[in-house]
Write a protein that holds these residues in place. Structure first.
Motif, PDB file in Angstrom:
ATOM      1  N   THR A  11       0.988  -1.310  -0.050  1.00 34.04           N
ATOM      2  CA  THR A  11       0.220   0.067  -0.007  1.00 34.04           C
ATOM      3  C   THR A  11       0.806   1.420   0.097  1.00 34.04           C
ATOM      4  OG1 THR A  11      -0.100   0.080   2.396  1.00 34.04           O
ATOM      5  CG2 THR A  11      -1.849  -1.064   1.301  1.00 34.04           C
ATOM      6  N   GLU A  12       0.337   2.602  -0.689  1.00 33.75           N
ATOM      7  CA  GLU A  12       1.271   3.567  -0.638  1.00 33.75           C
ATOM      8  C   GLU A  12       1.267   4.174   0.788  1.00 33.75           C
ATOM      9  OE1 GLU A  12       0.921   8.061  -2.601  1.00 33.75           O
ATOM     10  OE2 GLU A  12      -0.741   6.487  -3.153  1.00 33.75           O
ATOM     11  N   CYS A  13       2.456   4.767   1.051  1.00 29.83           N
ATOM     12  CA  CYS A  13       2.843   5.307   2.317  1.00 29.83           C
ATOM     13  C   CYS A  13       2.860   6.694   2.121  1.00 29.83           C
ATOM     14  CB  CYS A  13       4.299   4.965   2.639  1.00 29.83           C
ATOM     15  SG  CYS A  13       4.873   5.746   4.059  1.00 29.83           S
ATOM     16  N   THR A  14       2.005   7.326   2.808  1.00 24.68           N
ATOM     17  CA  THR A  14       1.944   8.934   2.679  1.00 24.68           C
ATOM     18  C   THR A  14       2.421   9.473   4.101  1.00 24.68           C
ATOM     19  OG1 THR A  14      -0.510   8.684   3.500  1.00 24.68           O
ATOM     20  CG2 THR A  14      -0.071   8.860   1.230  1.00 24.68           C
ATOM     21  N   HIS A  15       2.940   8.504   4.951  1.00 22.57           N
ATOM     22  CA  HIS A  15       3.380   9.022   6.394  1.00 22.57           C
ATOM     23  C   HIS A  15       4.509  10.090   6.355  1.00 22.57           C
ATOM     24  CE1 HIS A  15       1.051   5.589   7.228  1.00 22.57           C
ATOM     25  NE2 HIS A  15       0.339   6.204   7.845  1.00 22.57           N
ATOM     26  N   VAL A  17       8.248  10.569   7.223  1.00 27.59           N
ATOM     27  CA  VAL A  17       9.414   9.800   7.651  1.00 27.59           C
ATOM     28  C   VAL A  17      10.543  10.518   7.929  1.00 27.59           C
ATOM     29  CG1 VAL A  17       8.395   7.959   6.518  1.00 27.59           C
ATOM     30  CG2 VAL A  17      10.028   9.319   5.227  1.00 27.59           C
ATOM     31  N   SER A  18      11.540  10.203   8.786  1.00 27.82           N
ATOM     32  CA  SER A  18      12.586  10.627   8.897  1.00 27.82           C
ATOM     33  C   SER A  18      13.564  10.349   7.488  1.00 27.82           C
ATOM     34  CB  SER A  18      13.223  10.118  10.551  1.00 27.82           C
ATOM     35  OG  SER A  18      13.616   8.828  10.068  1.00 27.82           O
ATOM     36  N   PRO A  19      14.889  10.798   7.662  1.00 32.32           N
ATOM     37  CA  PRO A  19      15.721  10.604   6.451  1.00 32.32           C
ATOM     38  C   PRO A  19      16.189   9.119   6.510  1.00 32.32           C
ATOM     39  CG  PRO A  19      16.561  12.665   7.588  1.00 32.32           C
ATOM     40  CD  PRO A  19      15.454  12.103   8.580  1.00 32.32           C
ATOM     41  N   SER A  20      15.938   8.505   7.468  1.00 28.11           N
ATOM     42  CA  SER A  20      16.229   6.877   7.741  1.00 28.11           C
ATOM     43  C   SER A  20      15.277   6.246   7.068  1.00 28.11           C
ATOM     44  CB  SER A  20      16.408   6.570   9.263  1.00 28.11           C
ATOM     45  OG  SER A  20      15.209   6.629   9.876  1.00 28.11           O
ATOM     46  N   GLY A  21      13.998   6.909   6.880  1.00 28.69           N
ATOM     47  CA  GLY A  21      12.871   6.030   6.362  1.00 28.69           C
ATOM     48  C   GLY A  21      11.991   5.444   7.348  1.00 28.69           C
ATOM     49  N   LYS A  22      12.256   5.774   8.676  1.00 26.59           N
ATOM     50  CA  LYS A  22      11.280   5.495   9.689  1.00 26.59           C
ATOM     51  C   LYS A  22      10.351   6.438   9.911  1.00 26.59           C
ATOM     52  CE  LYS A  22      14.535   2.178  11.686  1.00 26.59           C
ATOM     53  NZ  LYS A  22      15.275   1.670  12.444  1.00 26.59           N
ATOM     54  N   PRO A  23       9.080   6.033  10.413  1.00 29.11           N
ATOM     55  CA  PRO A  23       8.061   7.190  10.459  1.00 29.11           C
ATOM     56  C   PRO A  23       8.412   8.059  11.689  1.00 29.11           C
ATOM     57  CG  PRO A  23       7.238   4.890  10.878  1.00 29.11           C
ATOM     58  CD  PRO A  23       8.695   4.837  10.720  1.00 29.11           C
ATOM     59  N   ARG A  24       8.147   9.319  11.386  1.00 32.52           N
ATOM     60  CA  ARG A  24       8.521  10.665  12.427  1.00 32.52           C
ATOM     61  C   ARG A  24       7.478  10.433  13.624  1.00 32.52           C
ATOM     62  NH1 ARG A  24      11.469  14.898  10.536  1.00 32.52           N
ATOM     63  NH2 ARG A  24      11.983  14.940   8.279  1.00 32.52           N
ATOM     64  N   ALA A  25       6.268   9.784  13.239  1.00 31.47           N
ATOM     65  CA  ALA A  25       5.274   9.619  14.478  1.00 31.47           C
ATOM     66  C   ALA A  25       5.167   8.291  14.666  1.00 31.47           C
ATOM     67  CB  ALA A  25       4.100  10.255  14.081  1.00 31.47           C
ATOM     68  N   PRO A  26       5.809   7.607  15.676  1.00 35.43           N
ATOM     69  CA  PRO A  26       5.573   6.085  15.690  1.00 35.43           C
ATOM     70  C   PRO A  26       4.021   5.781  16.037  1.00 35.43           C
ATOM     71  CG  PRO A  26       7.189   7.167  17.250  1.00 35.43           C
ATOM     72  CD  PRO A  26       6.422   8.059  16.601  1.00 35.43           C
ATOM     73  N   ASP A  27       3.110   6.563  16.377  1.00 39.01           N
ATOM     74  CA  ASP A  27       1.922   6.328  16.573  1.00 39.01           C
ATOM     75  C   ASP A  27       1.045   6.421  15.567  1.00 39.01           C
ATOM     76  OD1 ASP A  27       2.196   8.988  16.845  1.00 39.01           O
ATOM     77  OD2 ASP A  27       0.576   9.057  18.474  1.00 39.01           O
ATOM     78  N   ALA A  28       1.725   6.691  14.306  1.00 39.30           N
ATOM     79  CA  ALA A  28       0.816   6.851  13.183  1.00 39.30           C
ATOM     80  C   ALA A  28       0.426   5.602  12.314  1.00 39.30           C
ATOM     81  CB  ALA A  28       1.682   7.766  12.250  1.00 39.30           C
ATOM     82  N   GLY A  29       0.706   4.598  12.725  1.00 36.99           N
ATOM     83  CA  GLY A  29       0.323   3.207  12.251  1.00 36.99           C
ATOM     84  C   GLY A  29       1.262   2.818  10.896  1.00 36.99           C
ATOM     85  N   CYS A  30       2.325   3.541  10.638  1.00 36.13           N
ATOM     86  CA  CYS A  30       3.274   3.356   9.526  1.00 36.13           C
ATOM     87  C   CYS A  30       4.095   2.246   9.761  1.00 36.13           C
ATOM     88  CB  CYS A  30       3.545   4.505   9.162  1.00 36.13           C
ATOM     89  SG  CYS A  30       4.874   4.458   7.542  1.00 36.13           S
ATOM     90  N   ALA A  31       4.255   1.234   8.972  1.00 33.51           N
ATOM     91  CA  ALA A  31       5.088   0.198   8.889  1.00 33.51           C
ATOM     92  C   ALA A  31       6.276   0.466   8.264  1.00 33.51           C
ATOM     93  CB  ALA A  31       4.403  -1.207   8.494  1.00 33.51           C
ATOM     94  N   CYS A  32       6.798   1.595   8.108  1.00 34.60           N
ATOM     95  CA  CYS A  32       7.918   1.840   7.394  1.00 34.60           C
ATOM     96  C   CYS A  32       7.699   1.837   5.823  1.00 34.60           C
ATOM     97  CB  CYS A  32       9.214   1.169   7.663  1.00 34.60           C
ATOM     98  SG  CYS A  32       9.668   1.517   9.367  1.00 34.60           S
TER      99      CYS A  32
END
Length: 76
Positions: A11-15, A17-32
């Motif tokens: 699925t498309e990721c619209t969250h 992310v930090s430069p490392s590719g990890k979600p900026r908001a850990p509680d956003a439900g993004c799996a990277c």
């Protein structure tokens, strides 16, 4: 035509992310972000997803160039 980041399930990721590719908001439900797909507004997904955005960009450029080289349909 764009390069779209994808979650591991495709699925498309619209969250955000930090430069490392990890979600900026850990509680956003993004799996990277796992892959990047080239998506053409006329053709849909082009080729296979790439593990890195920089690997998807040449395919994006090539597909865009193919559209530019295609003759325009004659109008009546």
């Amino acid at each position: 035509m764009k390069v779209t980041p994808l979650h591991p399930d495709g699925t498309e990721c619209t969250h955000a992310v930090s430069p490392s590719g990890k979600p900026r908001a850990p509680d956003a439900g993004c799996a990277c972000r796992r892959n990047y797909a080239v998506v053409c507004s006329a053709c849909g997904t082009v080729g296979e997803p790439h593990g890195l955005r920089v690997l998807a960009e040449p395919e994006q450029r090539q597909h865009r160039d193919n559209h530019k080289a295609a003759p325009a349909p004659a109008s009546h």
